[in-house]
Design a protein around this motif. Structure first.
Motif, PDB file in Angstrom:
ATOM      1  N   THR A 564      -1.771  28.360  14.596  1.00  0.00           N
ATOM      2  CA  THR A 564      -1.098  28.765  15.830  1.00  0.00           C
ATOM      3  C   THR A 564      -0.077  27.690  16.175  1.00  0.00           C
ATOM      4  O   THR A 564      -0.328  26.496  15.935  1.00  0.00           O
ATOM      5  CB  THR A 564      -2.125  28.959  16.970  1.00  0.00           C
ATOM      6  N   ILE A 566       2.172  24.723  17.631  1.00  0.00           N
ATOM      7  CA  ILE A 566       1.961  23.629  18.584  1.00  0.00           C
ATOM      8  C   ILE A 566       2.699  23.971  19.867  1.00  0.00           C
ATOM      9  O   ILE A 566       3.770  24.573  19.848  1.00  0.00           O
ATOM     10  CB  ILE A 566       2.492  22.295  18.002  1.00  0.00           C
ATOM     11  N   TRP A 567       2.128  23.580  20.974  1.00  0.00           N
ATOM     12  CA  TRP A 567       2.667  23.957  22.273  1.00  0.00           C
ATOM     13  C   TRP A 567       4.120  23.502  22.445  1.00  0.00           C
ATOM     14  O   TRP A 567       4.531  22.441  21.965  1.00  0.00           O
ATOM     15  CB  TRP A 567       1.807  23.349  23.385  1.00  0.00           C
ATOM     16  N   GLU A 568       4.848  24.304  23.140  1.00  0.00           N
ATOM     17  CA  GLU A 568       6.258  24.005  23.395  1.00  0.00           C
ATOM     18  C   GLU A 568       6.388  22.675  24.140  1.00  0.00           C
ATOM     19  O   GLU A 568       5.587  22.355  25.016  1.00  0.00           O
ATOM     20  CB  GLU A 568       6.867  25.139  24.231  1.00  0.00           C
ATOM     21  N   TYR A 570       5.766  19.785  23.106  1.00  0.00           N
ATOM     22  CA  TYR A 570       4.769  18.769  22.769  1.00  0.00           C
ATOM     23  C   TYR A 570       5.397  17.764  21.794  1.00  0.00           C
ATOM     24  O   TYR A 570       5.116  17.738  20.617  1.00  0.00           O
ATOM     25  CB  TYR A 570       3.532  19.405  22.136  1.00  0.00           C
ATOM     26  N   LYS A 588      -1.123  22.908  31.771  1.00  0.00           N
ATOM     27  CA  LYS A 588      -0.996  24.304  31.332  1.00  0.00           C
ATOM     28  C   LYS A 588      -1.899  24.625  30.140  1.00  0.00           C
ATOM     29  O   LYS A 588      -1.988  25.766  29.711  1.00  0.00           O
ATOM     30  CB  LYS A 588       0.454  24.611  30.966  1.00  0.00           C
ATOM     31  N   LEU A 589      -2.597  23.604  29.628  1.00  0.00           N
ATOM     32  CA  LEU A 589      -3.478  23.836  28.486  1.00  0.00           C
ATOM     33  C   LEU A 589      -4.741  24.564  28.919  1.00  0.00           C
ATOM     34  O   LEU A 589      -5.376  24.203  29.908  1.00  0.00           O
ATOM     35  CB  LEU A 589      -3.863  22.509  27.820  1.00  0.00           C
ATOM     36  N   ASP A 593      -6.860  26.247  24.079  1.00  0.00           N
ATOM     37  CA  ASP A 593      -5.948  25.240  23.529  1.00  0.00           C
ATOM     38  C   ASP A 593      -6.705  23.964  23.158  1.00  0.00           C
ATOM     39  O   ASP A 593      -6.454  23.358  22.112  1.00  0.00           O
ATOM     40  CB  ASP A 593      -4.850  24.898  24.550  1.00  0.00           C
TER      41      ASP A 593
END
Length: 696
Positions: A564, A566-568, A570, A588-589, A593
């Motif tokens: 998946t 990686i978070w925007e 990051y 926001k995690l 996550d």
């Protein structure tokens, strides 16, 4: 020791070659750890290495880019399919099915499974122009960035980026696609590991040279011609075959994959049984072994190895003929150890050199006569008798397609699936017991199905890792598969769903076969119990019970993981952090996550995906522990929780963390300092040296 790590978006394949250079040539690295090639060259004399500008090899547009892809950090996390993995048949399974781009997955596996895989089999796209192979790399580089990263001019960098951003099935695109995957795959193989790659005429020449470069030309084991009885060539020559290229990781270890003869194993097992009964009475062991061999249908069941009926202190052997069969053999004197006279010589000389004879004599592998009148022979040991994979294999693939169709209730959900029989054939030759097998182009899941079946056949416990990208199924080109997955499975139609469903169905079918075998064994045991003084009765009952135990323990499940993004945003650099900065909104995690972060970190920390971490209660705070590492990922860690950690280290015999790893975004700077200092200063009763790591 306390330190900070930026791991999450910097997961790379370990470069063991570079580590070897750093160990032996530390002065050839600059202060930032970069290898200085020119300094390395200057360190070598012209006599030692000739750095010619010309050499044999394969070059193509994008080769330097392919090397970059192999070392470029992963851009994803790994997360578990918790619903599937928690089912009883999967909860304790060590088999894995991973959904995602196999290049990303291989990078995630590179640490936890470094040199753990015994065999790799892959069936990559063949680049025929109509097989669906499309190279479209989504990595974002500017022309200038690519120039700097791979050291090419602007024009070449632009050409590379152009073909990576468009649908392309050129030789260059195909090689750029496959090279980094093979490069990383090599790191996962054991030293005695073997890789099999299916391919056809379109790319076999290019593939051979690329694999020569990656694995070493000396490690080429052979090329299998696999006749499939299907004409795939519209020209005047009917193409009814494909190829399987075979390379070993290191030919020095070839003894590990030279498979003992199956018939030889039978004689060896009987010898060991007799030795257990008769001790060191070699004469009686040999007498009874020969009698037993003759009884095996007059030797027909042991054809080819029945002459291995001689026994000495080292085991079973056959005294091979030393004489050359035609003029031109080796001529020399061999002195008899008792008479001290030269032994009789063969008419045409010996078939082996004097050095070979001396080596055999030193190992006790020479059979002498009573005196010098007999020609000495070299003993060929039973355990040196091996079987070989043949370079030709035939199977009508129509039966293979029909078998898969039958598994899916008569629906043809996959075109040209690979052969169960062929996979079992090579698996049986290379692997045994609890070996790990990898297939990162899983397709319909034939490799996993084959391993399920073979484990039942020979009562073994092989494990697999299968990787399949969730490639969309075209509703027009393969309407049957599209409708089946959409309507019957109620999920988005992708190839991955076929892989998954095949493994589930294969597992259920094999479970029925296992139950039938167990019942048959139990009935035979009952029948044997009612018979008196039957020769071999107890031995047979023991064998049947062992088989039942193995069948009941068969691992027919599999865990699912997927990649998946990686978070925007990051992109945090740990060394730039201070309490006034908020470079990434950790708020926001979600819990999902955090779980993905944990799976990704533990795999990078050499913990296998199938190993579940222990949930640890630290006075109301949940931590995770395994393989000497404790992970603190949630917020609200307090001084009371810290006390609970230190107390648990002192009092819990099974809790021995050598590393405590905290997710920096979920801890205030003050808490991190308190944690670090207390862990460092606390003199725990077990005297464990604990590292405290802040990770982002």
């Amino acid at each position: 020791m306390s330190k900070e790590q930026k791991i999450t978006n910097d997961i790379k394949v370990p470069n063991k070659d570079l580590e070897a250079l750093r160990l032996n040539f530390p002065h050839c690295f600059d202060k930032d750890g970069n290898f200085q090639l020119e300094k390395f060259k200057a360190n070598l004399t012209e006599k030692e290495i000739n750095f010619s500008t010309e050499s044999y090899g394969l070059d193509w547009l994008g080769k330097s880019y392919a090397r970059l892809l192999a070392s470029d950090p992963a851009s994803t996390l790994l997360k578990a399919d918790e619903i599937h993995n928690s089912k009883p048949e999967n909860a304790n399974s060590e088999n894995l099915l991973i959904k995602g781009d196999n290049l990303e997955v291989l990078k995630h596996l590179a640490n936890a499974y470094y040199e753990q895989v015994k065999m790799i089999y892959i069936d990559p796209p063949y680049n025929t122009g109509n097989d669906g192979f499309v190279y479209n790399d989504d990595r974002q580089f500017t022309v200038k960035e690519l120039q700097q990263l791979i050291g090419v001019d602007a024009e070449k960098a632009k050409r590379i980026l152009d073909f990576t951003k468009q649908e392309s099935n050129s030789h260059s695109a195909w090689l750029t696609f496959l090279y980094p995957r093979l490069y990383i795959a090599k790191q996962l193989l054991k030293d005695e590991g073997v890789i099999f790659v299916s391919i056809d005429d379109n790319e076999v020449a290019q593939l051979r040279i690329v694999m020569d470069e990656i694995f070493g030309e000396e490690n080429f084991a052979g090329q299998i011609v696999w006749q499939t009885a299907t004409d795939n060539n519209p020209t005047q020559i009917a193409t009814e075959h494909e190829y399987v290229l075979v390379f070993v990781k290191n030919k020095i270890y070839q003894d590990y994959w030279e498979t003992p003869s199956e018939k030889g194993k039978i004689i060896q097992a009987k010898y060991e049984e007799l030795k257990s009964e008769l001790g060191d009475d070699i004469e009686q062991i040999q007498k009874q072994l020969r009698h037993w061999i003759r009884k095996q249908n007059n030797g027909d069941d042991l054809s080819g190895v029945a002459h291995y009926s001689y026994v000495d202190e080292k085991g079973v052997y056959y005294p091979g003929n030393s004489a050359n069969t035609k003029p031109g053999g080796y001529t020399y004197d061999i002195i008899h150890p008792t008479s001290n006279k030269a032994c009789a010589k063969p008419e045409y000389g010996y078939r082996f050199t004097f050095e070979t004879f001396k080596e055999a004599d030193a190992k006790g592998d020479v059979q002498w006569g009573d005196d010098e009148s007999t020609i000495p022979k070299i003993k060929k040991r039973l355990d040196t008798v091996t079987q070989k994979l043949k370079s030709y294999y035939y199977e009508d693939n129509r039966s293979t397609s029909a078998e898969l169709k039958e598994l899916f209730d008569g629906k043809k959900v996959f075109n040209n699936p690979k052969s169960i029989n062929f996979l079992k054939h090579i698996l049986k030759f290379i692997t045994s017991e609890n070996d790990l097998i990898l297939d990162f182009f899983a397709g319909s899941g034939t490799t996993g199905d084959s391993i399920f079946r073979l484990n039942v056949d020979d009562f073994s416990d092989r494990k697999f890792i299968l990787v399949q990208i969730p490639e969309d199924i075209d509703s027009k080109k393969n309407k049957v598969a599209f409708d089946f997955i959409k309507n019957e499975l109620n999920v988005k139609p992708t190839i991955f769903e076929i892989t998954k469903e095949r493994l589930i169905r294969a597992s259920k079918r094999i479970k029925v076969d296992i139950d039938a075998k167990i019942k048959a064994n139990e009935k035979e045991i009952k029948d044997l119990d009612g018979k008196l003084d039957l020769e071999g009765k107890e031995e047979r009952i023991k064998q049947l019970k062992a088989e039942i135990k193995s069948l009941k323990q068969q691992d027919l499940g599999f865990k699912i993981f997927e990649t998946t993004p990686i978070w925007e945003d990051y992109d945090f650099e740990a060394e730039q952090f201070d309490s006034s900065q908020t470079l990434f909104d950790a708020g926001k995690l979600t819990e999902e996550d955090i779980k993905a972060l944990l799976v990704t970190w533990k795999t990078n920390d050499n913990i296998s995906l199938s190993q579940e971490l222990e949930i640890v209660d630290l006075g109301g705070y949940t931590a995770f522990y395994g393989s000497g590492k404790m992970y603190l990922l949630h917020k609200n860690f307090t001084t009371e929780n810290l006390k609970a950690v230190l107390e648990k280290i002192d009092t819990d015999k099974t809790f021995n963390p050598t590393s405590i790893i905290a997710f920096g975004y979920h801890f205030e700077s003050k808490s991190l300092r308190e944690l670090s200092e207390n862990v460092k200063q606390y003199a725990n009763k077990k005297k464990i040296d604990i590292d405290f790591i802040t990770r982002y």
